[in-house]
Design a protein around this motif. Structure first.
Motif, PDB file in Angstrom:
ATOM      1  N   LEU A  30     -43.492  40.993  33.765  1.00 45.46           N
ATOM      2  CA  LEU A  30     -42.527  39.911  33.589  1.00 45.46           C
ATOM      3  C   LEU A  30     -43.026  38.579  34.126  1.00 45.46           C
ATOM      4  CD1 LEU A  30     -39.160  41.715  34.403  1.00 45.46           C
ATOM      5  CD2 LEU A  30     -40.227  41.320  32.183  1.00 45.46           C
ATOM      6  N   HIS A  65     -39.381  34.307  26.357  1.00 45.12           N
ATOM      7  CA  HIS A  65     -39.203  34.414  27.811  1.00 45.12           C
ATOM      8  C   HIS A  65     -40.407  33.807  28.522  1.00 45.12           C
ATOM      9  CE1 HIS A  65     -36.115  37.609  27.206  1.00 45.12           C
ATOM     10  NE2 HIS A  65     -36.858  37.859  26.153  1.00 45.12           N
ATOM     11  N   GLU A 104     -31.362  38.338  36.419  1.00 48.72           N
ATOM     12  CA  GLU A 104     -31.901  39.691  36.609  1.00 48.72           C
ATOM     13  C   GLU A 104     -33.425  39.706  36.535  1.00 48.72           C
ATOM     14  OE1 GLU A 104     -31.803  43.995  34.365  1.00 48.72           O
ATOM     15  OE2 GLU A 104     -30.012  42.731  34.268  1.00 48.72           O
ATOM     16  N   THR A 105     -33.992  39.040  35.538  1.00 52.45           N
ATOM     17  CA  THR A 105     -35.457  39.030  35.375  1.00 52.45           C
ATOM     18  C   THR A 105     -36.104  37.841  36.060  1.00 52.45           C
ATOM     19  OG1 THR A 105     -35.341  37.778  33.304  1.00 52.45           O
ATOM     20  CG2 THR A 105     -35.325  40.204  33.149  1.00 52.45           C
TER      21      THR A 105
END
Length: 121
Positions: A30, A65, A104-105
């Motif tokens: 991520l 993202h 959350e990420t």
């Protein structure tokens, strides 16, 4: 060509193959920069007197993202340009959202919806 195949073919080479169906696969780092997720939202099948033509009009949600807000926005613009300029199928932007932050990420993301003609052939 299926909508998912078109997305992989068009976006994969420009984003180091960091393109995957939603939800985010576990293998994705991520914090490793940009990545793209996508999911089919809806579809309409087309038929004529002979039955289904083998073509569907699919609405696909693409999410860009990134850890950096500005880079996320730049990448989202690049996605729009790439999908607009591709020659695999007819494609148009259906809508989207501005940059948002996912607590959350801990990543920024932008959603872009496309209408894509897909074919079973």
């Amino acid at each position: 060509m299926l909508a998912s195949e078109i997305i992989y073919q068009v976006l994969g080479p420009h984003f180091n193959d960091r393109v995957a169906p939603h939800p985010i696969p576990e293998k994705f780092d991520l914090q490793g920069g940009v990545y793209i997720t996508f999911q089919k939202i809806s579809s309409s099948s087309f038929s004529d007197d002979g039955g289904w033509t083998g073509h569907d009009y699919v609405r696909v949600q693409v999410n860009v993202h990134h850890t950096d807000m500005i880079e996320c926005e730049k990448n989202a613009i690049q996605v729009k340009n790439l999908m607009n300029d591709q020659e695999y199928c007819s494609c148009e932007i259906a809508g989207g959202s501005g940059i948002e932050f996912d607590p959350e990420t801990q990543l920024y993301y932008e959603q872009i919806d496309f209408y894509v003609w897909q074919s079973s052939c």
